[in-house]
Motif scaffolding. Structure first.
Motif, PDB file in Angstrom:
ATOM      1  N   VAL A 157      36.089  57.953 152.868  1.00  0.00           N
ATOM      2  CA  VAL A 157      37.943  58.335 152.590  1.00  0.00           C
ATOM      3  C   VAL A 157      38.133  59.226 151.430  1.00  0.00           C
ATOM      4  O   VAL A 157      38.892  59.450 151.249  1.00  0.00           O
ATOM      5  CB  VAL A 157      37.741  57.009 151.956  1.00  0.00           C
ATOM      6  N   GLY A 158      36.678  59.469 150.298  1.00  0.00           N
ATOM      7  CA  GLY A 158      36.737  60.360 149.339  1.00  0.00           C
ATOM      8  C   GLY A 158      36.391  61.876 150.051  1.00  0.00           C
ATOM      9  O   GLY A 158      37.398  62.662 149.727  1.00  0.00           O
ATOM     10  N   TYR A 159      36.687  61.563 151.562  1.00  0.00           N
ATOM     11  CA  TYR A 159      36.315  63.612 151.348  1.00  0.00           C
ATOM     12  C   TYR A 159      37.593  63.307 151.875  1.00  0.00           C
ATOM     13  O   TYR A 159      38.625  64.155 151.863  1.00  0.00           O
ATOM     14  CB  TYR A 159      35.597  63.710 152.820  1.00  0.00           C
ATOM     15  N   SER A 160      37.964  62.633 152.699  1.00  0.00           N
ATOM     16  CA  SER A 160      39.524  62.704 152.765  1.00  0.00           C
ATOM     17  C   SER A 160      40.909  63.253 151.746  1.00  0.00           C
ATOM     18  O   SER A 160      41.148  63.711 151.484  1.00  0.00           O
ATOM     19  CB  SER A 160      40.290  61.396 153.988  1.00  0.00           C
ATOM     20  N   ARG A 161      40.713  61.999 150.282  1.00  0.00           N
ATOM     21  CA  ARG A 161      41.033  62.200 149.441  1.00  0.00           C
ATOM     22  C   ARG A 161      41.446  63.640 148.422  1.00  0.00           C
ATOM     23  O   ARG A 161      42.055  64.623 148.209  1.00  0.00           O
ATOM     24  CB  ARG A 161      40.016  61.064 148.153  1.00  0.00           C
ATOM     25  N   LEU A 162      39.843  63.925 148.616  1.00  0.00           N
ATOM     26  CA  LEU A 162      39.468  65.784 148.386  1.00  0.00           C
ATOM     27  C   LEU A 162      40.665  66.430 149.030  1.00  0.00           C
ATOM     28  O   LEU A 162      39.836  68.116 148.705  1.00  0.00           O
ATOM     29  CB  LEU A 162      38.216  66.182 148.235  1.00  0.00           C
ATOM     30  N   LYS A 163      40.494  66.344 150.177  1.00  0.00           N
ATOM     31  CA  LYS A 163      41.112  67.517 151.534  1.00  0.00           C
ATOM     32  C   LYS A 163      42.285  68.008 150.537  1.00  0.00           C
ATOM     33  O   LYS A 163      42.660  69.146 151.902  1.00  0.00           O
ATOM     34  CB  LYS A 163      41.112  67.166 152.744  1.00  0.00           C
ATOM     35  N   GLY A 164      43.240  67.483 149.284  1.00  0.00           N
ATOM     36  CA  GLY A 164      44.443  67.310 149.611  1.00  0.00           C
ATOM     37  C   GLY A 164      43.925  68.536 147.932  1.00  0.00           C
ATOM     38  O   GLY A 164      45.205  69.486 147.639  1.00  0.00           O
ATOM     39  N   PHE A 165      43.349  68.859 147.514  1.00  0.00           N
ATOM     40  CA  PHE A 165      43.349  69.594 146.358  1.00  0.00           C
ATOM     41  C   PHE A 165      42.131  70.898 146.382  1.00  0.00           C
ATOM     42  O   PHE A 165      41.301  71.339 145.176  1.00  0.00           O
ATOM     43  CB  PHE A 165      43.190  69.420 145.138  1.00  0.00           C
ATOM     44  N   VAL A 290      49.052  54.732 149.721  1.00  0.00           N
ATOM     45  CA  VAL A 290      50.136  55.043 149.966  1.00  0.00           C
ATOM     46  C   VAL A 290      50.071  56.822 149.677  1.00  0.00           C
ATOM     47  O   VAL A 290      50.802  57.358 151.479  1.00  0.00           O
ATOM     48  CB  VAL A 290      51.534  55.302 149.009  1.00  0.00           C
ATOM     49  N   GLU A 291      49.214  57.294 149.490  1.00  0.00           N
ATOM     50  CA  GLU A 291      49.071  58.691 149.195  1.00  0.00           C
ATOM     51  C   GLU A 291      47.807  59.298 150.295  1.00  0.00           C
ATOM     52  O   GLU A 291      48.239  59.855 151.271  1.00  0.00           O
ATOM     53  CB  GLU A 291      47.785  58.942 148.495  1.00  0.00           C
ATOM     54  N   LEU A 292      47.205  58.555 151.637  1.00  0.00           N
ATOM     55  CA  LEU A 292      46.534  58.787 152.044  1.00  0.00           C
ATOM     56  C   LEU A 292      47.755  58.779 152.875  1.00  0.00           C
ATOM     57  O   LEU A 292      47.621  59.411 154.200  1.00  0.00           O
ATOM     58  CB  LEU A 292      45.687  57.110 153.022  1.00  0.00           C
ATOM     59  N   ALA A 293      48.579  57.127 153.238  1.00  0.00           N
ATOM     60  CA  ALA A 293      49.487  57.341 154.325  1.00  0.00           C
ATOM     61  C   ALA A 293      50.800  59.013 154.275  1.00  0.00           C
ATOM     62  O   ALA A 293      51.136  59.154 155.393  1.00  0.00           O
ATOM     63  CB  ALA A 293      50.543  55.781 154.137  1.00  0.00           C
ATOM     64  N   GLU A 294      51.314  59.031 152.917  1.00  0.00           N
ATOM     65  CA  GLU A 294      51.768  60.150 152.620  1.00  0.00           C
ATOM     66  C   GLU A 294      51.350  61.782 153.195  1.00  0.00           C
ATOM     67  O   GLU A 294      51.904  62.562 153.535  1.00  0.00           O
ATOM     68  CB  GLU A 294      52.281  60.726 151.253  1.00  0.00           C
ATOM     69  N   VAL A 295      50.000  61.587 153.274  1.00  0.00           N
ATOM     70  CA  VAL A 295      49.208  63.073 154.425  1.00  0.00           C
ATOM     71  C   VAL A 295      48.642  62.834 154.971  1.00  0.00           C
ATOM     72  O   VAL A 295      48.399  64.273 156.097  1.00  0.00           O
ATOM     73  CB  VAL A 295      48.337  63.116 153.222  1.00  0.00           C
ATOM     74  N   GLY A 296      49.542  61.793 156.321  1.00  0.00           N
ATOM     75  CA  GLY A 296      49.464  61.568 157.538  1.00  0.00           C
ATOM     76  C   GLY A 296      47.862  60.893 158.044  1.00  0.00           C
ATOM     77  O   GLY A 296      47.887  60.804 159.272  1.00  0.00           O
ATOM     78  N   LEU A 297      46.895  60.767 157.118  1.00  0.00           N
ATOM     79  CA  LEU A 297      45.729  59.627 157.439  1.00  0.00           C
ATOM     80  C   LEU A 297      46.419  58.201 157.621  1.00  0.00           C
ATOM     81  O   LEU A 297      45.341  57.420 156.625  1.00  0.00           O
ATOM     82  CB  LEU A 297      44.551  60.258 156.241  1.00  0.00           C
TER      83      LEU A 297
END
Length: 414
Positions: A157-165, A290-297
């Motif tokens: 989950v942390g890896y997915s959160r990092l992909k944005g920036f 919500v952030e994960l959903a907004e980026v399509g995850l």
């Protein structure tokens, strides 16, 4: 074939069972709880798997899990890096919790299993069976608290959160972490716990009828028949013997109440603050979903929602239901309550995904004004909810539900 005595851990009914075939299990005739799941391998087959797990743990502890690259800045994070980062931010409760669940408990459990299996590798009874039994009892109690499998999901989950920036990649420790989770699963499938207990100190099964009065050890499942007074400790693992968990309802009610109180700040207060090029704001658990959903995850968003929001509510509501129904002596939906208790007891640990995600991100994203992540007070409150509800399901004794609902048919041992 002679039968073996087994007491149901969920409803307290005594059974005489025949040993199932490898890979099969025996179930309680009243509540369908698993009485004995026979592993596919013997005691000797589990030792190589446990040694492999120990080797992978060494790789995990000594090598970075992930690397992060932001604007020419590089940073790598070990398991210990998250603990140190939380401590540096003043989050000592979280630092101690993460250290206990992802380092101390897994290392102690694997070391204990390897030691026990090594003592049994020659066959026959070990030289000091009581010490071996106590060690194996400790490894069994540590099993739900060794959470590297939950930590792996937190890292993902942390890896997915990092992909944005940021650019993130898994390194040797992260790959070893995935391998360890697979090996641990194989170890749990291979390790026949009843066979281990019998190898330590075996009482041959008998054709004699069950004793009129008995008490079962909740750690090693040995059934002790007695005359006037029950024994104080198990004759195999030396654990204290109780007919039922002492003051189960009172302690469960206290833990559930404390968890319900902490659930409010856990969801209202921010769990972490993400700053990216000078911009950012505190983030709650719901905001993270919500952030994960907004980026399509969507799969990860659903996972975090279930683990961090739905599961704590289910645990608090379910345990409250058990307490009220038990105090009333209700027999309504008794089987459903028992099945729900098993679910609550098994899934509670997975709510720590968010806690572990914060730990790994706090270690990796520390680039000053460029980007930084800091744990906030909500994370401490949320971790408290998870631990309190896990303890509540542990001290709640589901056999009391059956005792009070069916007083006219008391189980053996009263």
């Amino acid at each position: 074939m002679r039968d073996d005595l087994v007491a149901c851990p969920d409803c307290g009914l005594l059974h005489q069972i025949r040993q199932p075939r490898p890979g099969h299990r025996a179930e309680c005739t009243r509540c369908a709880a698993v009485l004995y799941r026979r592993g596919r391998g013997g005691v000797h087959h589990a030792l190589p798997v446990a040694l492999t797990g120990a080797a992978l743990l060494a790789v995990i502890a000594l090598n970075p899990l992930m690397g992060v690259h932001i604007q020419g800045n590089d940073r790598e994070g070990l398991v210990t890096s998250g603990i140190e980062a939380l401590a540096d931010q003043g989050m000592w409760p979280l630092a101690l919790l993460v250290g206990a669940l992802v380092l101390a408990a897994p290392l102690a459990r694997v070391a204990g299993v390897v030691t026990v299996l090594a003592c049994l590798r020659q066959g026959g009874r070990p030289a000091n069976p009581h010490k071996v039994a106590r060690l194996f009892a400790w490894t069994e109690m540590l099993r739900p608290w060794a959470m590297l499998d939950v930590f792996l999901l937190g890292v993902l989950v942390g890896y997915s959160r990092l992909k944005g920036f940021a650019n993130a990649e898994f390194l040797a420790g992260g790959l070893a972490l995935g391998g360890y989770v697979l090996v641990r699963t194989a170890m749990d499938q291979t390790l026949d716990r009843r066979a281990v207990w019998n190898s330590i100190d075996h009482v041959p099964p008998t054709d004699a009828p069950p004793p009129a009065r008995w008490v079962a050890c909740v750690v090693c499942q040995r059934v002790h028949g007695f005359g006037d007074l029950p024994p104080a400790r198990c004759t195999r693992c030396a654990s204290r013997l109780h007919r039922r968990e002492p003051d189960s309802l009172g302690r469960t009610a206290a833990l559930v109440s404390a968890g319900a109180i902490l659930y409010v700040p856990a969801n209202l207060l921010p769990v972490m603050t993400v700053v990216n090029f000078g911009q950012g704001a505190p983030s709650t658990i719901v905001h993270g979903v919500v952030e994960l959903a907004e980026v399509g995850l969507w799969p990860l968003a659903l996972l975090v929602f279930v683990a961090s929001i739905a599961v704590p509510v289910l645990k608090l509501a379910g345990l409250s239901w058990f307490l009220v129904a038990t105090r009333r002596g209700s027999a309504a939906r008794l089987h459903a309550r028992t099945r729900l208790y098993r679910v609550i007891d098994s899934i509670g640990r997975w709510s720590n995904i968010d806690v572990f995600m914060i730990a790994i991100l706090a270690a990796l994203v520390q680039f000053g004004a460029v980007a930084s992540i800091r744990a906030d007070a909500g994370a401490v409150a949320f971790a408290g909810v998870v631990i309190l509800t896990m303890l509540a399901s542990h001290v709640f004794d589901p056999r009391i539900m059956w005792d009070r609902a069916e007083p006219e048919e008391p189980p053996h041992g009263r």
